[in-house]
Design an enzyme around this catalytic site. Structure first.
Site, mmCIF file in Angstrom:
data_model
loop_
_atom_site.group_PDB
_atom_site.id
_atom_site.type_symbol
_atom_site.label_atom_id
_atom_site.label_comp_id
_atom_site.label_asym_id
_atom_site.label_seq_id
_atom_site.Cartn_x
_atom_site.Cartn_y
_atom_site.Cartn_z
ATOM 1 N N CYS A 20 0.815 -1.219 0.000
ATOM 2 C CA CYS A 20 0.000 0.000 0.000
ATOM 3 C C CYS A 20 0.845 1.264 0.000
ATOM 4 C CB CYS A 20 -0.972 0.004 1.177
ATOM 5 S SG CYS A 20 -0.209 -0.222 2.804
ATOM 6 N N HIS A 74 -1.455 0.712 7.506
ATOM 7 C CA HIS A 74 -2.134 0.862 6.225
ATOM 8 C C HIS A 74 -1.829 2.259 5.705
ATOM 9 C CE1 HIS A 74 -4.819 0.152 2.985
ATOM 10 N NE2 HIS A 74 -5.718 1.046 3.355
ATOM 11 N N ASP A 90 -8.612 4.957 -1.445
ATOM 12 C CA ASP A 90 -8.038 3.770 -0.812
ATOM 13 C C ASP A 90 -8.201 2.594 -1.775
ATOM 14 O OD1 ASP A 90 -7.292 1.598 0.708
ATOM 15 O OD2 ASP A 90 -8.491 2.145 2.456
#
EC number: 3.5.1.122
Length: 205
Positions: A20, A74, A90
């Site tokens: 990510c 994250h 996202d």
């Protein structure tokens, strides 16, 4: 929701599962290349805590009806073009791409009140231009002791800065005096990036 988005289609975005931090770096790079005038309004946001155990809901990797997962950290992308408009991009959420800030935070993080203190979420918010310059990762965190990959890496070379080989830990760390950007609790994060319509109406009187 207006359709004037930085990334019209999620399929147009670079994405590799479990990377990510690099996915968001690529989003920042895409804005710099295609919409440079918007880069100063964009942020990379890291979510973690001291124990690196942060619950998130509505995640593709989540389980159950609520799609909840516990990550060590994250990262998501945020575009804040005006005081009353903030969008979250996202690539790992089951929510729309993008999602308005309030909806994203409400459904993804819910509240710290029902969580044990060790699960409270903290947020490191980094301006996109800073992230592009300072982020550096040789992907060592994704290798097992024998050198094999935990998850297959992106096909492009590692993202390395001119001054550091691997500084991912500085971004995940939620100590206010360390690393780039600013660190917020969940309530502080909401206070800084969400302005309710009622508050905006009062301010405009």
């Amino acid at each position: 929701m207006t359709t004037d988005f930085l990334f019209p289609k999620i399929a147009d975005c670079s994405y590799v599962s479990c990377y990510c931090e690099e996915n968001v770096w690529k989003l920042c790079e895409q804005v710099k290349r295609t919409r440079p005038e918007e880069l100063s309004k964009c942020y990379a946001v890291f979510v973690s805590n001291e124990g690196r155990t942060v619950p998130l809901w509505r995640q593709k990797a989540g389980r159950g009806d609520d799609q909840v997962v516990i990550w060590d950290y994250h990262v998501f992308f945020m575009h804040n073009p005006s005081p009353n408009r903030c969008l979250v991009f996202d690539l790992d959420t089951t929510l729309p791409f993008p999602t308005y800030f309030h909806k994203y935070v409400t459904e993804t993080f819910r509240s710290d009140l029902a969580l044990r203190p060790e699960h409270h979420r903290f947020f490191r918010v980094i301006p996109a231009d800073t992230y592009l310059i300072e982020f550096s990762s040789d992907r060592r965190h994704m290798r097992r002791p024998d050198g094999s990959w935990i998850k297959p890496p992106p096909s492009y070379p590692p993202i390395l800065s001119n001054t550091n080989l691997h500084c991912l830990g500085d971004f995940i760390c939620m100590s206010a005096g360390k690393g780039p950007g600013a660190v917020y609790s969940l309530s502080e994060f909401v206070h800084n990036f969400y302005k309710s319509p009622h508050v905006m109406a009062q301010n405009n009187k």
